[in-house]
Structures are given as C-alpha cells and as structure tokens.
Design a protein around this motif. Structure first.
Motif, PDB file in Angstrom:
ATOM      1  N   GLU A 156      16.681 -49.896 -34.450  1.00 42.35           N
ATOM      2  CA  GLU A 156      16.094 -49.105 -35.536  1.00 42.35           C
ATOM      3  C   GLU A 156      14.587 -49.027 -35.348  1.00 42.35           C
ATOM      4  OE1 GLU A 156      15.308 -51.685 -39.295  1.00 42.35           O
ATOM      5  OE2 GLU A 156      17.283 -52.258 -38.557  1.00 42.35           O
ATOM      6  N   ALA A 157      13.992 -48.140 -36.034  1.00 41.52           N
ATOM      7  CA  ALA A 157      12.553 -47.954 -35.900  1.00 41.52           C
ATOM      8  C   ALA A 157      11.841 -49.237 -36.289  1.00 41.52           C
ATOM      9  CB  ALA A 157      12.081 -46.810 -36.780  1.00 41.52           C
ATOM     10  N   SER A 158      10.957 -49.732 -35.432  1.00 42.95           N
ATOM     11  CA  SER A 158      10.263 -50.979 -35.727  1.00 42.95           C
ATOM     12  C   SER A 158       8.980 -50.993 -34.932  1.00 42.95           C
ATOM     13  CB  SER A 158      11.125 -52.178 -35.336  1.00 42.95           C
ATOM     14  OG  SER A 158      11.388 -52.147 -33.956  1.00 42.95           O
ATOM     15  N   VAL A 159       8.161 -51.966 -35.251  1.00 39.12           N
ATOM     16  CA  VAL A 159       6.900 -52.068 -34.541  1.00 39.12           C
ATOM     17  C   VAL A 159       7.109 -52.790 -33.219  1.00 39.12           C
ATOM     18  CG1 VAL A 159       4.561 -53.000 -34.628  1.00 39.12           C
ATOM     19  CG2 VAL A 159       5.603 -51.991 -36.675  1.00 39.12           C
ATOM     20  N   TRP A 160       7.866 -53.897 -33.277  1.00 40.55           N
ATOM     21  CA  TRP A 160       8.071 -54.701 -32.065  1.00 40.55           C
ATOM     22  C   TRP A 160       9.549 -54.924 -31.846  1.00 40.55           C
ATOM     23  CZ3 TRP A 160       4.497 -55.973 -28.554  1.00 40.55           C
ATOM     24  CH2 TRP A 160       3.140 -55.941 -28.941  1.00 40.55           C
ATOM     25  N   ALA A 178      13.668 -62.142 -34.181  1.00 36.31           N
ATOM     26  CA  ALA A 178      13.159 -63.085 -33.190  1.00 36.31           C
ATOM     27  C   ALA A 178      12.410 -64.226 -33.870  1.00 36.31           C
ATOM     28  CB  ALA A 178      12.252 -62.366 -32.192  1.00 36.31           C
ATOM     29  N   TRP A 179      11.628 -63.858 -34.885  1.00 40.39           N
ATOM     30  CA  TRP A 179      10.887 -64.904 -35.629  1.00 40.39           C
ATOM     31  C   TRP A 179      11.860 -65.860 -36.318  1.00 40.39           C
ATOM     32  CZ3 TRP A 179       5.920 -66.232 -35.496  1.00 40.39           C
ATOM     33  CH2 TRP A 179       5.469 -67.170 -36.451  1.00 40.39           C
ATOM     34  N   LEU A 185       5.524 -64.787 -31.917  1.00 34.66           N
ATOM     35  CA  LEU A 185       4.945 -63.568 -31.365  1.00 34.66           C
ATOM     36  C   LEU A 185       3.578 -63.348 -31.987  1.00 34.66           C
ATOM     37  CD1 LEU A 185       8.239 -62.750 -32.138  1.00 34.66           C
ATOM     38  CD2 LEU A 185       7.576 -61.110 -30.370  1.00 34.66           C
ATOM     39  N   ASN A 186       2.694 -62.822 -31.183  1.00 30.71           N
ATOM     40  CA  ASN A 186       1.357 -62.555 -31.689  1.00 30.71           C
ATOM     41  C   ASN A 186       0.751 -61.427 -30.860  1.00 30.71           C
ATOM     42  OD1 ASN A 186      -0.945 -62.706 -33.197  1.00 30.71           O
ATOM     43  ND2 ASN A 186      -1.504 -64.789 -32.561  1.00 30.71           N
ATOM     44  N   LEU A 193       1.492 -61.786 -26.965  1.00 29.96           N
ATOM     45  CA  LEU A 193       1.913 -63.172 -26.723  1.00 29.96           C
ATOM     46  C   LEU A 193       3.352 -63.395 -27.178  1.00 29.96           C
ATOM     47  CD1 LEU A 193       0.188 -66.518 -27.184  1.00 29.96           C
ATOM     48  CD2 LEU A 193       2.112 -66.061 -28.686  1.00 29.96           C
ATOM     49  N   LEU A 194       4.092 -64.173 -26.376  1.00 27.34           N
ATOM     50  CA  LEU A 194       5.436 -64.631 -26.751  1.00 27.34           C
ATOM     51  C   LEU A 194       5.483 -66.143 -26.533  1.00 27.34           C
ATOM     52  CD1 LEU A 194       8.446 -64.184 -27.506  1.00 27.34           C
ATOM     53  CD2 LEU A 194       8.877 -63.847 -25.045  1.00 27.34           C
ATOM     54  N   ARG A 195       5.960 -66.865 -27.559  1.00 28.55           N
ATOM     55  CA  ARG A 195       6.060 -68.326 -27.477  1.00 28.55           C
ATOM     56  C   ARG A 195       7.529 -68.709 -27.695  1.00 28.55           C
ATOM     57  NH1 ARG A 195       2.696 -69.258 -31.116  1.00 28.55           N
ATOM     58  NH2 ARG A 195       0.880 -69.249 -29.738  1.00 28.55           N
ATOM     59  N   ILE A 196       8.041 -69.588 -26.836  1.00 26.85           N
ATOM     60  CA  ILE A 196       9.473 -69.897 -26.839  1.00 26.85           C
ATOM     61  C   ILE A 196       9.662 -71.411 -26.897  1.00 26.85           C
ATOM     62  CG2 ILE A 196      11.644 -69.644 -25.582  1.00 26.85           C
ATOM     63  CD1 ILE A 196      10.224 -67.279 -24.099  1.00 26.85           C
ATOM     64  N   PRO A 197      10.325 -71.932 -27.926  1.00 24.93           N
ATOM     65  CA  PRO A 197      10.642 -73.370 -27.947  1.00 24.93           C
ATOM     66  C   PRO A 197      11.649 -73.693 -26.851  1.00 24.93           C
ATOM     67  CG  PRO A 197      10.892 -72.379 -30.138  1.00 24.93           C
ATOM     68  CD  PRO A 197      10.745 -71.257 -29.176  1.00 24.93           C
ATOM     69  N   TYR A 198      11.617 -74.925 -26.363  1.00 22.55           N
ATOM     70  CA  TYR A 198      12.563 -75.340 -25.316  1.00 22.55           C
ATOM     71  C   TYR A 198      13.998 -75.361 -25.813  1.00 22.55           C
ATOM     72  CZ  TYR A 198       8.691 -76.644 -22.251  1.00 22.55           C
ATOM     73  OH  TYR A 198       7.580 -76.610 -21.437  1.00 22.55           O
ATOM     74  N   THR A 199      14.170 -75.295 -27.140  1.00 24.23           N
ATOM     75  CA  THR A 199      15.526 -75.313 -27.700  1.00 24.23           C
ATOM     76  C   THR A 199      16.101 -73.912 -27.899  1.00 24.23           C
ATOM     77  OG1 THR A 199      14.543 -75.389 -29.918  1.00 24.23           O
ATOM     78  CG2 THR A 199      15.122 -77.493 -28.908  1.00 24.23           C
TER      79      THR A 199
END
Length: 816
Positions: A156-160, A178-179, A185-186, A193-199
């Motif tokens: 759907e239409a979205s920013v990210w 995703a959040w 995300l930033n 920027l994308l930040r991903i936990p190891y879990t």
C-alpha cells in the motif's frame, strides 16, 4: 571525574558509570528525546534504537549510543545524547536518586556505507544519492535486485518499505510493521539507516572461510510520486571466528563476504585498524602488548596473549568450582573501496571471553598459639568476589552475624586490586573441635564453609576451610584414691581432653546401669568422676594375703569413646583387715569368705574345700567362695587354754590329680570360756503370737540364672534360652516389695506349661504345697539363701533347681 564520564569514540558515544557511585544499587536507564520525554530502556528497545548497556572491567557500567540512535539530536556533524539514570537501594525503585547526563560528539566525514557490529545489534547506514528511475535501476543492477520490485510495488502507499531477501522468498514490510518487529529505521537529509537486533527473524547464518556470520540481505524503498528510490541495506557481523591456542587468542575476520559485496567486482583495502575498549592502538602500542595484527588477501587476524594488557580477568564458576576467565573488548575497523559503493567502513566490536579455567585457592594457617587464636587467610580473589556467609556446625550465618559465633572476618586488599579474606576464631570457640593427640598436645580443628558471590553475574561458590593447629594445652585427667573399712574409692578429676573417654574396669564398661547391678557407686558431675567399689567384688583384684591384711586393688582405664583405645590408667590399692572375711557366730556357726589371688590364675573358686573335702562353698563368684558350717564339722580342730576355746580350719585348693594344695588359707575362731554379761530384763505377760490374714500389694520377680552361684541371671535379650534334657535350670523367686524384714516368702505351687499361658494344658507340677513333686523322676532341689552384698533379706528369696524336661504324648514331642 564524578559519577559519569563521557567519551566520543567515532560514531559512538560512551558514558561510563563509576562503581564507586553506583555499586550495589538498582538502576534504570532512560533516554531523553528532543521534547524532554524520557524513554525507559529495556533490552528490546536498546537493540532497536542503538543503545548498549554492559559491564566493563569488574564493576563499572558502560552505556553506549550510536550517532543515529533513536533519540539523538543530529545537527550538521554533531550528535547529542541525553540519558537519565535512576538509582535505588531496593528493587522496587523507591527513594531513587536521579542523574542526568548530556553529551555531544562530532563525527565526520561519513563514508558512503558504514556498518557497525555492536554486541546487541547490527547497523547499516548508507548515503542517499541522487534518485534513479526504476527503469534505469533495473538496467544497471544484477537480477538479484530487480526481483524485489514486484513486492515493493504491491504494498500500500507508504513512505518507507523494506524487502528482506531470503533464500525461499522475499518479504516486504511497511515501516510500521518493521518497527513492531523490532527493527530500527532512521533517516536524515543525507543518510538512510537500518538497525537489526541479533534476535530478528530475518537473520540468516552464512559461512565464509569456515566462519559464521549473522547476515541480513535487505532493500529499503522510498516512494516519491512516480519514482521508487532504493538503497541496499545489507549487513553482516561475525558470530564466531575465535580460537584459543598456546595461551593465545586468535580472532579471524574474513574480508569482502558475499552479503556485503553483491554487485561489486573489484576491492581495495584502505585502512585496517584495531584496538581495545574502542580505543585504537598504534603499531608500537600493539607491539609493546605483544598483540599481532595481520592482514592478508582474504582475512584479517588479531592475536592476543591471554592475560595481556588491555584485558582483565573476572571470576567465573563452573559446576560449583571457582575459576577465572580472561576478557578483552576488542574492536576492528576495516575500510575498503569497491566499484559499487566506493568506500565502506566496517566496525566490529567483539567481547572475547576465554574458556573457564579452575583456580585453586590457597588456605594459609597463621594461627597465633600464644594468643590462642586461629588465624586463616583464604585467597587470593579477584575484586568481583564477595564473602556473604559462613556455615558453622551446619548452621549458615551471614558475615555480620558470624561474630556472635566467635568468627571475625575481614578483607585484605592488595596493590594489584586482588584481595583475600581473613578468619579469626578463638581456640576455645565451641565450633573448634579439640582432639587429644599425645602427651600435652591437642589438635584444634577449624571446619567452616565459606560462601561467595560474584559481581555482577551473581554466581555463587563455596570454599570448605579445614585447618588444624597443634597446641600444648592438653590437661589430662588425674585421680586420687582411698579406702574405708569396706570399699575402695577413686575420684577422677577431669581434664580438657576426656569429654568422650569412657571408664572401663578390665574390658567391662562401667555404666550407671552396670554399677547399679553390682551395687557399685558411680557419680559424674562433669568435673569429677567418683567410683566406689566394695572390697568383696568381682572386679577387685586380690594381690596377697598376710596376717596384717589383704591387699586389694582396683584398676580403672579411661578409653577413647570412638576407637576404644586406652587413654589413661588409674589404680588404688589398700590393705583390708582379715576380720572382713570371717564371722564367728555365738551359736558356733562360722562364715568365711576366701578370695582368689592374682598369682593363681587357674584357681576355680567352686573347687575350694575345707579340711573335710566334702565341705564345699555355699556361695561362689569368680573371685570369692563363701563357706558356712558349724565348728564341730568339716574337720575343724579345737584347742583350749584357761580363758579361750579356739577352732581352726583351712580353705584348700587342689589341682586335679594332686594331693598337695596349691592354695591354703588358715582361719581361727576363738570363744571366751568364761564371760559375764549383764542383762537387764523385766517380766511381761505377752499375748501369744498370732497370724491374721490380710491384703496388700506384693511385687515379685522370677529369674533364671546361668549357674548354681546365682550371680549371673539371663538378660531379656538372651531369651529364649536353649537347654539340653536333664540340664539344670536355676530359678530364683524374690519378694521385691515391700522390703519388710518381718516378712518371709514361702512358695506354695509351681508348675510348667507348654505355652506362655499359665492355664494352658498340659501342665507338670514342680512344687506342690511348697514341696518337691514326689512323682518327678528328677526331683526339685532347694538351695539355701544366705546374706550377701546383693541379698539383704535372705528370707525374701527362694531358690530351687529343676532338671530340663519336655512334654511328650506317646513318643511325640509336644510343641507350642
């Protein structure tokens, strides 16, 4: 200085909390955003937003924030982070002290792509370039990326929107989804920027050169009117790659791994640097610490000697055993250029812990004998260990309470930061076990278990402490003895070593019950043990016999209550008047008791005789024989003079087949021929004696004895007694209560049955109207009862002998 210190370390800000201020407190961390709102951190939020909280070097706490963390404020090349820390002494966080810390760091210039591998998250930030159209993008990139577009366009239409590339599928997530899934995300004017936990679910484990990486292949899309902007946000961080060989840590990191090099065909190293605790080290500094950094075609390797400067040891516990691990916080910065990204900067933060290594703890006995003080040092320990309690005699007590049990404990701190614990206990403390060793020596044993806890991991372990000190403080028991006319007395003064020593006469344990059985006196008040034994006793030794008296001795041994080893011997010897052995009654009856001397070991007192060998003793014990006879019998001779009449006889012992006595005791009774006695009397008419029937309560006992001497009855545990046919059974009936000398016990009827019931059949009479059964093949024999130490009222006892028989019916034995 102060409770918090901040440092700028490239694209990370570090704030260190001093253990001096925050030790033993419960903490909560919050990040203050630009609107002044406090966002409390938990593990999930920290890994999503670019924050890390960890312990460093024993007890200091470290807070790290990424330059592009959620609530940092970025202006030009300066990022600012504000944190709030609440500290409380209780877990409910009441009565908290609040600390604020704001710090700013300058970071730049940024590389086109920067990758960070933190301990709790992976982070990738890329530069936003001039947008490309979809058409141009598809033409320029490999097929791997063109396949992501259908998923991106279908949303759907979205920013990210993020599309994750996985082997089995490609999955698109809106920013909000995703959040919610824990991704961070930033975006700024120039970077994504994308930040991903190891879990995270979308993480894949990939292998490069035998080393495992956590990797995520992803594309991040931005819709703008008729354009779709895409950035490659792939990231990978090494999971392992650490080996331990010859006391050396070897960390290997492969270069240019596939997830980070898709689309690139040429690579060139720009910079390889390493350091400790996020501080870069020069080649000279590395050499001084004996670090080795090598960079070859395919991998970067760092070698660190275990125990080298820059790391530290911490206490570890494995299966309850105390040990250590060496910890070093390494980081590696690798910059390279390729024909896709240009410059990539890859920063890897790696905390390395060596495997558990058990450490034996020294226990040193520094006891002060003159001060009578046990003094034991336990350790050394690292600073992260704390003594929390002691187990003393099975009871666990906290360290502050141990002083009530006589235990003083305190720390000794050394210059290198390590420490030891000292335990002081008086020798006389109740929990110190004292054991007699020899002569004047006692062994004092300290046996205590110490319980420790490690900080901040709260692991626990125990250390049993057993030390022995030999001290010349043994006080042995002493004794004094004396005799009166009829008894031998020993009074033992106890020392400090004989609490568990037991009194024995020969191999006979002298207990209160045993003493009462033999009419001995045994008294123990804790400090003194008093023993009185009659002169004529089975446990008295008779050493010689003269007209001056009989030498009698009592030997007592104190034995160890556990091993029964002899510890101390005491004895008392006295001479007793011969008159104690003979009674010359006015009616001509003589009662004489003879004793067995220690020099004639094989003498059987039951075989002693008078001159007339038919005159045998009426009462026999192991060491004595008593004769009762008239002066006109048993070969007694008679002499006269003007004033006295003297009767003489001998007690003799003959060995079988020998007519020469090996034992001879001569005794004499003298009677005055003329003797005037004044008797005062008055005549009184007394009524004739009469017996009136009455009623009362009588206590009787029936006992079976082992022999004719009636000295040793069968005890309760010895029943049932097994006898052969026609073997003698010795019975004694005694009137126990009342003890009235005017009463005499007479037996009327006595019978035997085949069962425990006195009324059962068949029955066989043993006594009938007080007489033996005339129909019995072996008639009951009555035995005379005489006065003795045990028998105060002979008229209260009846003794008789019965031959063993059994009930038969025809030729068949009857059994119960």
């Amino acid at each position: 200085t102060g409770p918090m210190i901040s440092e700028c370390l490239g694209n990370l800000l570090r704030i260190t909390l001093s253990a001096e201020y925050f030790e033993d407190k419960y903490l909560s961390f919050s990040v203050i955003d630009q609107s002044g709102i406090a966002w409390e951190l938990d593990e999930a939020m920290a890994s999503q937003c670019g924050y890390t909280v960890t312990y460093s070097n024993w007890r200091n706490i470290e807070f790290r924030a990424s330059a592009l963390s959620c609530h940092s404020r970025l202006e030009k090349d300066v990022f600012t982070v504000t944190i709030q820390i609440k500290a409380s002494h209780t877990p409910d966080m009441k009565n908290t002290a609040t600390h604020l810390k704001s710090a700013s760091c300058r970071y730049g210039p940024w590389s086109p792509r920067e990758l960070v591998c933190e301990s709790n998250y992976m982070e990738v930030s890329v530069r936003r370039e001039v947008p490309q159209t979809v058409k141009d993008f598809i033409q320029d990139e490999p097929d791997d990326w063109t396949l992501t577009f259908p998923e991106a366009k279908a949303g759907e239409a979205s920013v990210w929107q993020i599309v994750f590339h996985q082997p089995e599928e490609k999955k698109a997530l809106l920013v909000s989804d995703a959040w919610s899934a824990g991704y961070g995300l930033n975006t700024t004017d120039t970077r994504v920027l994308l930040r991903i936990p190891y879990t995270a679910v979308q993480i894949q484990l990939v292998e490069a050169q035998g080393i495992t990486f956590s990797a995520v292949r992803s594309s991040t899309f931005y819709k703008q009117r008729w354009m779709i902007l895409m950035v490659d946000t792939a990231v990978a961080c090494p999971v392992d790659g650490v080996d331990y060989t010859n006391k050396t840590i070897i960390w290997t990191v492969p270069k240019y791994i596939q997830p980070l090099s898709a689309g690139a065909t040429s690579f060139k190293d720009v910079l390889v640097e390493a350091g400790v605790d996020l501080h870069k080290l020069s080649a000279k500094e590395m050499a001084s610490r004996k670090y080795v950094l090598s960079n070859d075609l395919n991998a970067i390797t760092i070698k660190i000697p275990i125990g080298a400067e820059g790391g530290y040891y911490k206490t570890s516990v494995s299966s309850g055993q105390h040990g250590t691990k060496y910890i070093i916080n390494l980081f590696l910065e690798h910059q390279w250029e390729d024909n896709k990204w240009g410059l990539t900067k890859h920063t890897i933060i790696k905390k390395i812990e060596t495997p558990f290594e058990q450490v034996e703890l020294a226990i040193t006995n520094n006891s002060n004998l003159s001060a009578r003080l046990m003094n034991v040092t336990v350790g050394t320990f690292l600073p992260d260990v704390e003594l929390v309690n002691l187990t003393i005699d099975g009871a666990t007590v906290a360290v502050p309470e141990a002083v009530q049990h006589g235990y003083l404990t305190y720390e000794i701190r050394y210059a290198n930061g390590s420490k030891a614990y000292v335990i002081k206990v008086p020798f006389d403390a109740p929990s110190i076990k004292k054991e007699y060793v020899r002569a004047d020596m006692r062994a004092h044993t300290l046996n205590v278990t110490l319980a420790f806890i490690t900080h901040p991991t709260s692991e626990t372990f125990t250390v049993p402490v057993t030390t022995v000190s030999a001290v010349k403080d043994a006080v042995l028991p002493s004794a004094r003895g004396f005799c009166d006319g009829k008894n031998l007395h020993l009074i033992i003064t106890r020392g400090n070593v004989d609490q568990n020593w037991l009194p024995f006469i020969s191999d006979w344990h002298l207990t209160p019950e045993a003493a009462q059985k033999y009419n001995y006196s045994l008294r123990d008040n804790g400090t003194h043990l008093a023993i009185s034994v009659p002169f004529l006793s089975s446990h008295v030794n008779y050493e010689d016999f003269h007209t001056s008296g009989i030498k009698a001795s009592l030997h007592l041994t104190l034995k160890d209550g556990i091993t029964l080893a002899n510890r101390r011997d005491f004895s008392i010897s006295c001479r007793f008047s011969p008159s104690e052995l003979i009674q010359c009654l006015p009616n001509g009856t003589v009662i004489i008791t003879t004793v067995k001397l220690v020099g004639i070991a094989d003498l059987d007192t039951s075989l002693l005789v008078l001159r007339d060998r038919q005159c045998k003793p009426s009462l026999v014990t192991e060491k004595t024989a008593t004769f009762k006879f008239n002066v006109n019998t048993c070969g007694t001779s008679r002499k006269f003079n003007s004033t006295t009449m003297t009767y003489e006889n001998d007690v003799l012992y003959f060995r079988p087949g020998n007519d020469t006595p090996v034992y001879q005791l001569k005794f004499v009774c003298s009677y005055a021929i003329k003797q005037t006695v004044d008797i005062r009397y008055e005549s009184k008419k007394n009524p004739p004696p009469s017996i009136k029937p009455g009623f009362g309560s009588l206590a009787l006992s029936l006992k079976l004895f082992k022999e004719k001497s009636y000295s040793d009855p069968y005890q309760e545990l010895e029943y049932p007694v097994v006898k052969y046919l026609r073997e003698s059974l010795y019975f004694e009936v005694e009137l126990l209560q009342p003890k009235d000398a005017r009463l005499e016990l007479n037996l009327d009827d006595c019978w035997a049955t085949n069962s425990r019931s006195q009324d059962s059949l068949p029955q066989w009479p043993i006594l009938i109207n007080g007489c033996e059964n005339s129909e019995d093949s072996y008639r009951t024999v009555f035995h005379e009862v005489n006065y003795s130490i045990r028998v105060k009222f002979p008229q209260h006892l009846k003794r008789f002998e019965v031959r063993m028989f059994t009930f038969v019916q025809g030729t068949t034995l009857l059994q119960e």
